[in-house]
Structure formats: structure tokens, C-alpha cells
Design a protein around this motif. Structure first.
Motif, PDB file in Angstrom:
ATOM      1  N   ALA A 185       0.838  -1.207   0.000  1.00 39.60           N
ATOM      2  CA  ALA A 185       0.000   0.000   0.000  1.00 39.60           C
ATOM      3  C   ALA A 185       0.871   1.254   0.000  1.00 39.60           C
ATOM      4  O   ALA A 185       0.551   2.235  -0.681  1.00 39.60           O
ATOM      5  N   GLN A 186       1.970   1.235   0.739  1.00 34.04           N
ATOM      6  CA  GLN A 186       2.889   2.380   0.775  1.00 34.04           C
ATOM      7  C   GLN A 186       3.535   2.601  -0.589  1.00 34.04           C
ATOM      8  O   GLN A 186       3.667   3.733  -1.048  1.00 34.04           O
ATOM      9  N   GLN A 187       3.912   1.525  -1.251  1.00 35.76           N
ATOM     10  CA  GLN A 187       4.530   1.639  -2.575  1.00 35.76           C
ATOM     11  C   GLN A 187       3.549   2.189  -3.605  1.00 35.76           C
ATOM     12  O   GLN A 187       3.911   3.031  -4.425  1.00 35.76           O
ATOM     13  N   VAL A 188       2.313   1.721  -3.567  1.00 32.97           N
ATOM     14  CA  VAL A 188       1.295   2.200  -4.507  1.00 32.97           C
ATOM     15  C   VAL A 188       1.011   3.684  -4.262  1.00 32.97           C
ATOM     16  O   VAL A 188       0.915   4.473  -5.211  1.00 32.97           O
ATOM     17  N   LEU A 189       0.909   4.066  -2.989  1.00 37.30           N
ATOM     18  CA  LEU A 189       0.670   5.476  -2.658  1.00 37.30           C
ATOM     19  C   LEU A 189       1.840   6.342  -3.105  1.00 37.30           C
ATOM     20  O   LEU A 189       1.645   7.422  -3.659  1.00 37.30           O
ATOM     21  N   SER A 190       3.045   5.877  -2.879  1.00 42.78           N
ATOM     22  CA  SER A 190       4.236   6.626  -3.280  1.00 42.78           C
ATOM     23  C   SER A 190       4.288   6.812  -4.790  1.00 42.78           C
ATOM     24  O   SER A 190       4.629   7.890  -5.290  1.00 42.78           O
ATOM     25  N   LYS A 191       3.934   5.776  -5.521  1.00 42.40           N
ATOM     26  CA  LYS A 191       3.907   5.864  -6.987  1.00 42.40           C
ATOM     27  C   LYS A 191       2.881   6.895  -7.451  1.00 42.40           C
ATOM     28  O   LYS A 191       3.142   7.700  -8.342  1.00 42.40           O
ATOM     29  N   LYS A 192       1.694   6.878  -6.832  1.00 38.43           N
ATOM     30  CA  LYS A 192       0.649   7.839  -7.185  1.00 38.43           C
ATOM     31  C   LYS A 192       1.094   9.260  -6.848  1.00 38.43           C
ATOM     32  O   LYS A 192       0.891  10.189  -7.622  1.00 38.43           O
ATOM     33  N   PHE A 193       1.705   9.423  -5.671  1.00 38.71           N
ATOM     34  CA  PHE A 193       2.191  10.743  -5.261  1.00 38.71           C
ATOM     35  C   PHE A 193       3.196  11.272  -6.269  1.00 38.71           C
ATOM     36  O   PHE A 193       3.111  12.431  -6.689  1.00 38.71           O
ATOM     37  N   ASN A 194       4.151  10.434  -6.672  1.00 38.20           N
ATOM     38  CA  ASN A 194       5.173  10.885  -7.618  1.00 38.20           C
ATOM     39  C   ASN A 194       4.581  11.212  -8.982  1.00 38.20           C
ATOM     40  O   ASN A 194       5.092  12.080  -9.681  1.00 38.20           O
ATOM     41  N   SER A 195       3.490  10.537  -9.360  1.00 38.31           N
ATOM     42  CA  SER A 195       2.854  10.875 -10.639  1.00 38.31           C
ATOM     43  C   SER A 195       2.097  12.204 -10.542  1.00 38.31           C
ATOM     44  O   SER A 195       1.912  12.879 -11.545  1.00 38.31           O
ATOM     45  N   MET A 196       1.664  12.571  -9.343  1.00 39.36           N
ATOM     46  CA  MET A 196       0.922  13.819  -9.148  1.00 39.36           C
ATOM     47  C   MET A 196       1.826  15.007  -8.840  1.00 39.36           C
ATOM     48  O   MET A 196       1.404  16.150  -8.969  1.00 39.36           O
ATOM     49  N   LEU A 197       3.047  14.751  -8.408  1.00 40.74           N
ATOM     50  CA  LEU A 197       3.958  15.812  -7.989  1.00 40.74           C
ATOM     51  C   LEU A 197       4.384  16.647  -9.177  1.00 40.74           C
ATOM     52  O   LEU A 197       4.830  16.118 -10.192  1.00 40.74           O
ATOM     53  N   GLY A 198       4.226  17.938  -9.049  1.00 38.11           N
ATOM     54  CA  GLY A 198       4.651  18.843 -10.105  1.00 38.11           C
ATOM     55  C   GLY A 198       5.927  19.567  -9.703  1.00 38.11           C
ATOM     56  O   GLY A 198       6.074  20.002  -8.577  1.00 38.11           O
ATOM     57  N   ARG A 199       6.831  19.644 -10.626  1.00 35.43           N
ATOM     58  CA  ARG A 199       8.052  20.416 -10.411  1.00 35.43           C
ATOM     59  C   ARG A 199       7.851  21.716 -11.161  1.00 35.43           C
ATOM     60  O   ARG A 199       7.841  21.727 -12.384  1.00 35.43           O
TER      61      ARG A 199
ATOM     62  N   ASP B  67      -7.273  12.624  -9.906  1.00 35.25           N
ATOM     63  CA  ASP B  67      -6.050  12.110  -9.298  1.00 35.25           C
ATOM     64  C   ASP B  67      -6.054  12.321  -7.791  1.00 35.25           C
ATOM     65  O   ASP B  67      -5.607  11.457  -7.037  1.00 35.25           O
ATOM     66  N   LEU B  68      -6.549  13.456  -7.347  1.00 37.75           N
ATOM     67  CA  LEU B  68      -6.599  13.732  -5.910  1.00 37.75           C
ATOM     68  C   LEU B  68      -7.540  12.771  -5.200  1.00 37.75           C
ATOM     69  O   LEU B  68      -7.220  12.274  -4.116  1.00 37.75           O
ATOM     70  N   VAL B  69      -8.664  12.468  -5.806  1.00 41.65           N
ATOM     71  CA  VAL B  69      -9.604  11.505  -5.217  1.00 41.65           C
ATOM     72  C   VAL B  69      -8.946  10.130  -5.127  1.00 41.65           C
ATOM     73  O   VAL B  69      -9.046   9.453  -4.096  1.00 41.65           O
ATOM     74  N   GLN B  70      -8.252   9.729  -6.182  1.00 42.85           N
ATOM     75  CA  GLN B  70      -7.555   8.444  -6.155  1.00 42.85           C
ATOM     76  C   GLN B  70      -6.462   8.438  -5.088  1.00 42.85           C
ATOM     77  O   GLN B  70      -6.284   7.448  -4.367  1.00 42.85           O
ATOM     78  N   TYR B  71      -5.724   9.538  -4.992  1.00 47.59           N
ATOM     79  CA  TYR B  71      -4.652   9.631  -3.992  1.00 47.59           C
ATOM     80  C   TYR B  71      -5.221   9.507  -2.581  1.00 47.59           C
ATOM     81  O   TYR B  71      -4.691   8.766  -1.755  1.00 47.59           O
ATOM     82  N   GLN B  72      -6.296  10.224  -2.303  1.00 47.31           N
ATOM     83  CA  GLN B  72      -6.883  10.178  -0.964  1.00 47.31           C
ATOM     84  C   GLN B  72      -7.440   8.794  -0.667  1.00 47.31           C
ATOM     85  O   GLN B  72      -7.381   8.321   0.465  1.00 47.31           O
ATOM     86  N   SER B  73      -7.963   8.105  -1.677  1.00 50.94           N
ATOM     87  CA  SER B  73      -8.448   6.740  -1.493  1.00 50.94           C
ATOM     88  C   SER B  73      -7.286   5.799  -1.155  1.00 50.94           C
ATOM     89  O   SER B  73      -7.393   4.967  -0.246  1.00 50.94           O
ATOM     90  N   LEU B  74      -6.184   5.940  -1.869  1.00 48.06           N
ATOM     91  CA  LEU B  74      -5.006   5.114  -1.588  1.00 48.06           C
ATOM     92  C   LEU B  74      -4.430   5.423  -0.211  1.00 48.06           C
ATOM     93  O   LEU B  74      -3.964   4.530   0.496  1.00 48.06           O
ATOM     94  N   TYR B  75      -4.491   6.686   0.174  1.00 43.73           N
ATOM     95  CA  TYR B  75      -4.017   7.085   1.503  1.00 43.73           C
ATOM     96  C   TYR B  75      -4.873   6.437   2.590  1.00 43.73           C
ATOM     97  O   TYR B  75      -4.353   5.942   3.589  1.00 43.73           O
ATOM     98  N   ALA B  76      -6.173   6.411   2.388  1.00 51.33           N
ATOM     99  CA  ALA B  76      -7.074   5.762   3.351  1.00 51.33           C
ATOM    100  C   ALA B  76      -6.799   4.259   3.416  1.00 51.33           C
ATOM    101  O   ALA B  76      -6.827   3.658   4.499  1.00 51.33           O
ATOM    102  N   GLN B  77      -6.515   3.647   2.258  1.00 51.97           N
ATOM    103  CA  GLN B  77      -6.185   2.219   2.238  1.00 51.97           C
ATOM    104  C   GLN B  77      -4.889   1.944   2.996  1.00 51.97           C
ATOM    105  O   GLN B  77      -4.770   0.936   3.693  1.00 51.97           O
ATOM    106  N   LEU B  78      -3.915   2.846   2.870  1.00 50.58           N
ATOM    107  CA  LEU B  78      -2.661   2.693   3.612  1.00 50.58           C
ATOM    108  C   LEU B  78      -2.913   2.771   5.112  1.00 50.58           C
ATOM    109  O   LEU B  78      -2.395   1.958   5.880  1.00 50.58           O
ATOM    110  N   LYS B  79      -3.707   3.736   5.537  1.00 52.19           N
ATOM    111  CA  LYS B  79      -4.012   3.870   6.968  1.00 52.19           C
ATOM    112  C   LYS B  79      -4.725   2.626   7.486  1.00 52.19           C
ATOM    113  O   LYS B  79      -4.460   2.159   8.595  1.00 52.19           O
ATOM    114  N   MET B  80      -5.625   2.084   6.691  1.00 54.00           N
ATOM    115  CA  MET B  80      -6.338   0.864   7.085  1.00 54.00           C
ATOM    116  C   MET B  80      -5.363  -0.318   7.181  1.00 54.00           C
ATOM    117  O   MET B  80      -5.433  -1.107   8.133  1.00 54.00           O
TER     118      MET B  80
END
Length: 166
Positions: free
Chosen positions: A21-35, A128-141
Motif C-alpha cells: 500500500a505504501q509503494q502504490v501510494l508513493s507511486k501515485k504521489f510521484n505521478s501527481m507531484l509537479g516540479r 487524481d486527488l480523489v484516487q490519492y486520498q483513497s489510496l491514503y485511506a487504504q494505507l491507513k487501514m
């Protein structure tokens, strides 16, 4: 003895689920991160700063602050939802991996996971934000299940110790 072995296997599986779950969340975060460039970064920060400075104080004027937020929050967006300052001269750090704590957030991207559709629905990063927050909730669970499995495993040894003392 078999319950201890099963509880150990359950804990090990829960631990693995948390890592995944942490790896999936990290991957999603990096895809959403803007430089973003310095002007874009400054623009994002200045919009949020001006919005916050003009808002009524929530401690002394809670009703006015709520009304202000309801009225104007949808106008204040930083794009993307997570962003860091891009340094075009830093060729060594181009592939640097950032964490959520190192990145700035849009003011409508709350740390507690709350998403207000009225504020973010028109933002191109809303899905993307909705998906990220869903993955974050899955990680917490998954973390909570790992904690419970660990406690159950530890309780076996506490019970075993109490049995020996009798």
C-alpha cells in the motif's frame, strides 16, 4: 502453538500489505507531484497567502470565516495538488524522489484527506486527488490491521507467560 504460528503468518501478511500500500501510494504521489518554475511557485504561494491574509480570523469570527471560505475557496487553487520548486541548474537532483512532507500542497488539498468537491471539481487534477486520498485511506487501514495483528501476536506470548506463572 498453532495459533501463534497462524498469528505470526497473519502479522507477516499484514506487514506485506502495508508495504505494498505504501509503494502504490508513493507511486501515485510521484505521478501527481509537479516540479514548477520559480514564477509558477511564487504565483501558487502568493495566491494562497493573499487568500489567507484576507480571510477573517477563525478564532474571533468563526461564522464570517466559514462564510468567506465557502464563498471564495473555489477560486483559490495551486496547480498541481503537490508541487516542489524545480531548479533547472540542478542536473544531479533531476531524478530526486520527494516525500509528501517535502512538497507544498494546494490549500484545498487538506492533510486529513477531506476533499470539497465544490472547491476542486473544476481542477484538472481532481480525479487524481480523489484516487490519492483513497489510496491514503487504504494505507491507513493496512497500517491499522498490521498494528492489530502485531498486538494479537504479542498477546499470545503474554497469555503464554501467564499460563507458565500459574
Amino acid at each position: 502453538m498453532t495459533t501463534i504460528i497462524q498469528d505470526y503468518k497473519n502479522w507477516k501478511q499484514a506487514k506485506q500489505n502495508t508495504v505494498v500500500a505504501q509503494q502504490v501510494l508513493s507511486k501515485k504521489f510521484n505521478s501527481m507531484l509537479g516540479r514548477v518554475s520559480l514564477p509558477h511557485f511564487g504565483h501558487n504561494v502568493s495566491i494562497e497567502s493573499a487568500f489567507i491574509k484576507t480571510a477573517p480570523d477563525p478564532k474571533t469570527q468563526p461564522q464570517e470565516c466559514k462564510q468567506y471560505m465557502d464563498t471564495y475557496s473555489h477560486l483559490c487553487h495551486a496547480y498541481p495538488c503537490f508541487y516542489v520548486l524545480y531548479n533547472p541548474f540542478d542536473h544531479i537532483g533531476m531524478d530526486r524522489i520527494y516525500t509528501e512532507k517535502q512538497a507544498e500542497r494546494c490549500m484545498n488539498n487538506l492533510e486529513d484527506g477531506t476533499i470539497y468537491e465544490a472547491f476542486c471539481a473544476k481542477c484538472p487534477a481532481f480525479k487524481d486527488l480523489v484516487q490519492y486520498q483513497s489510496l491514503y485511506a487504504q494505507l491507513k487501514m493496512a497500517q491499522e490491521k498490521q498494528k492489530q495483528a502485531k498486538q494479537k501476536l504479542i498477546n499470545n506470548f503474554i497469555f503464554w507467560k501467564q499460563e507458565k506463572e500459574k
